[in-house]
Enzyme design. Structure first.
Site, PDB file in Angstrom:
ATOM      1  N   SER A 110      78.272 -32.486  25.083  1.00 29.67           N
ATOM      2  CA  SER A 110      77.124 -31.987  24.338  1.00 29.67           C
ATOM      3  C   SER A 110      77.306 -32.322  22.861  1.00 29.67           C
ATOM      4  CB  SER A 110      76.975 -30.481  24.527  1.00 29.67           C
ATOM      5  OG  SER A 110      78.036 -29.834  23.856  1.00 29.67           O
ATOM      6  N   LYS A 111      76.315 -31.959  22.084  1.00 33.99           N
ATOM      7  CA  LYS A 111      76.284 -32.276  20.644  1.00 33.99           C
ATOM      8  C   LYS A 111      77.587 -31.947  19.923  1.00 33.99           C
ATOM      9  CE  LYS A 111      72.684 -33.713  18.094  1.00 33.99           C
ATOM     10  NZ  LYS A 111      73.212 -35.023  17.947  1.00 33.99           N
TER      11      LYS A 111
END
Ligand code: GLU
Length: 467
Positions: free
Chosen positions: A238-239
């Site tokens: 994820s980010k």
């Protein structure tokens, strides 16, 4: 052998992320490798979340990666007639039925199923009712009640599902729109997809899809479910694990070939080789060596690989990739031969194209701004004399090759009794503004006599004004 046809079917609900790009790459490489076709399909049936801007961003990212599709892009929202035709087929053959159970009622059935220690399932209330289309009817698939459904997965081996655990899932909502698993199957059948390579987050959809293939009398494709990409902490990428979108990597100055190399290696191997050119990947890729365990995304490794690709790339080929970064710094770099020479001095010292462009600035500057600390320390009054001597030596040179330049420096060393470093460091600051740069003779040669003399003269004035 049957023609290999693969596909990449992103949902246009955001940018192309690195995990999606890897899926696209696997499908593209496999199609290219086998002389088959690669189809691009946009799964935009979720009208709330799908946007044309996202679809465009995905096309742009794929184009930048030079992943070319042979057919499409097909948009699912343009294919409703085909889906309706296939729903009709299933209704006519008795593989689907209308159901008028309210959502509340279905929810209750699911709860009951769970409470009884079983699965949350629709209980088949309308299965044999023979209902016709009504105001609030959905269409359900009549799934087998017993037996097993097996995914013969090319990566994971056989995965067996008990049909009793599956339920009569909805294939068309009460407003007539078809559901996800159904449209995927209709598309894959009508687009003659032979091989489905996708993330293993789709494994749970696959038994439903296999049952639909069977009910439609279609030949099953080969399924290859690839483990998801994880972050360093082993959670789903994820980010917070770093940049996620392909476009972000483009903007940071990554080469498409480096990103491709890195992503393919995250889940596929060929011995312990890490560096692959695009051609090598196309030659060596095979489904047999797609790994069973998840790849871990490591931004540092990707950066190191980018540096390797920049270094290995022919300077001529690097130019179109580098140019946007130069332009951002208002460097026009019209002289191609000059730019190639510049690149040759920087390609072994730049991790990204952005870094390379920044390092190239001094080659193009009209007036140089010195790194303050470096100038204070190295451009003192005492260097004025050796620099002036050097100016004289350089002005008298007919040729400006490395050898001639070395000769000029030696003369200044002899005349002043200074070591090379004591002369070269101030010269470096005078010519590049910094204490770190490509080799000083290379820099002098590329800048050329006129610029070098001007910069050294400016440095002398600067030095004389210092305390
Ligand atoms: N649209 C799906 C996704 O973006 C892919 C479906 C598939 O590969 O079957 O995850």
């Amino acid at each position: 052998m049957k023609e290999i046809i693969t596909r990449f079917p992103p949902s246009p609900t955001g940018y192309l992320h690195v995990g999606g790009a890897r899926t696209a790459l696997f499908n593209w490489l496999y199609a290219r490798k086998t002389g088959g076709k690669f189809v691009l399909r946009i799964e935009d049936t979720d009208l709330q979340r799908s946007t044309q801007a996202s679809a465009d961003a995905i096309f742009e990212a794929l184009e930048w990666l030079e992943i070319k599709w042979d057919e499409g892009p097909f948009f699912q929202t343009k294919r409703f007639d085909i889906y309706l035709e296939y729903i009709r087929k299933l209704l006519d053959s008795g593989h689907a039925y209308y159901c008028d159970c309210s959502p509340e009622k279905v929810e209750e059935m699911r709860k009951k199923g769970m409470a009884a220690g079983g699965k949350a399932k629709y209980d088949g209330t309308c299965r044999e009712k023979g209902l016709g289309k009504g105001e609030n009817t959905v269409i359900r698939f009549k799934a087998p009640l017993s037996g097993t459904t097996v995914i013969e997965d090319a990566v994971k081996g056989n995965i067996v599902f008990q049909n009793a655990d599956l339920d009569d899932f909805v294939i068309a909502r009460s407003d007539g729109t078809p559901t996800y698993n159904f449209v995927v199957v209709v598309d894959d059948i009508t687009m003659h997809i032979s091989t489905i390579i996708r993330g293993d987050d789709h494994v749970s959809n696959t038994p439903k899809q296999i049952l639909l293939y069977k009910a439609l009398g279609a030949e099953l494709p080969t399924f290859a479910h690839v483990p998801m990409v994880l972050g360093k902490d082993k959670s789903r990428l994820s980010k917070r694990h770093g940049a996620m979108s392909v476009t972000e990597y483009r903007k940071m100055g990554f080469l498409p070939d480096a990103l491709i190399n890195y992503l393919v290696r995250l889940g596929w191997s060929h011995g312990d080789q890490e560096f692959f050119t695009r051609e090598e990947l196309l030659e060596k890729f095979s489904l047999d060596h797609v790994g069973k365990s998840a790849g871990v995304f490591d931004p540092d490794k990707l950066l190191a690989l980018n540096a390797d690709h920049i270094k290995a790339c022919d300077p001529e080929k690097l130019i179109p990739h580098l140019r946007p970064f130069l332009e951002e710094l208002n460097i026009e770099a019209d002289d191609r031969d000059y730019l190639i020479k510049v690149i040759r001095t920087l390609n072994a010292r730049s991790k990204t194209l952005a870094e390379m462009a920044a390092s190239a600035q001094f080659y193009y500057a009209d007036t140089l701004t010195y790194d303050e600390k470096a100038a204070k320390k190295l451009l003192k009054p005492a260097v004025a004399e050796p620099l002036q001597l050097l100016i004289r030596e350089l002005e008298s040179l007919e040729n400006f090759t490395e050898k001639d330049l070395e000769g000029a420096f030696v003369k200044v060393m002899e005349a002043t009794g200074l070591k090379l470093g004591k002369i070269a460091q101030p010269v470096r600051v005078a010519l590049t503004g910094k204490t770190a740069s490509p080799g000083i003779f290379e820099v002098v040669e590329i800048l050329g006599k006129e610029k070098v003399v001007k910069r050294l003269t400016d440095a002398v004035s600067y030095a004389m004004k210092q305390e």
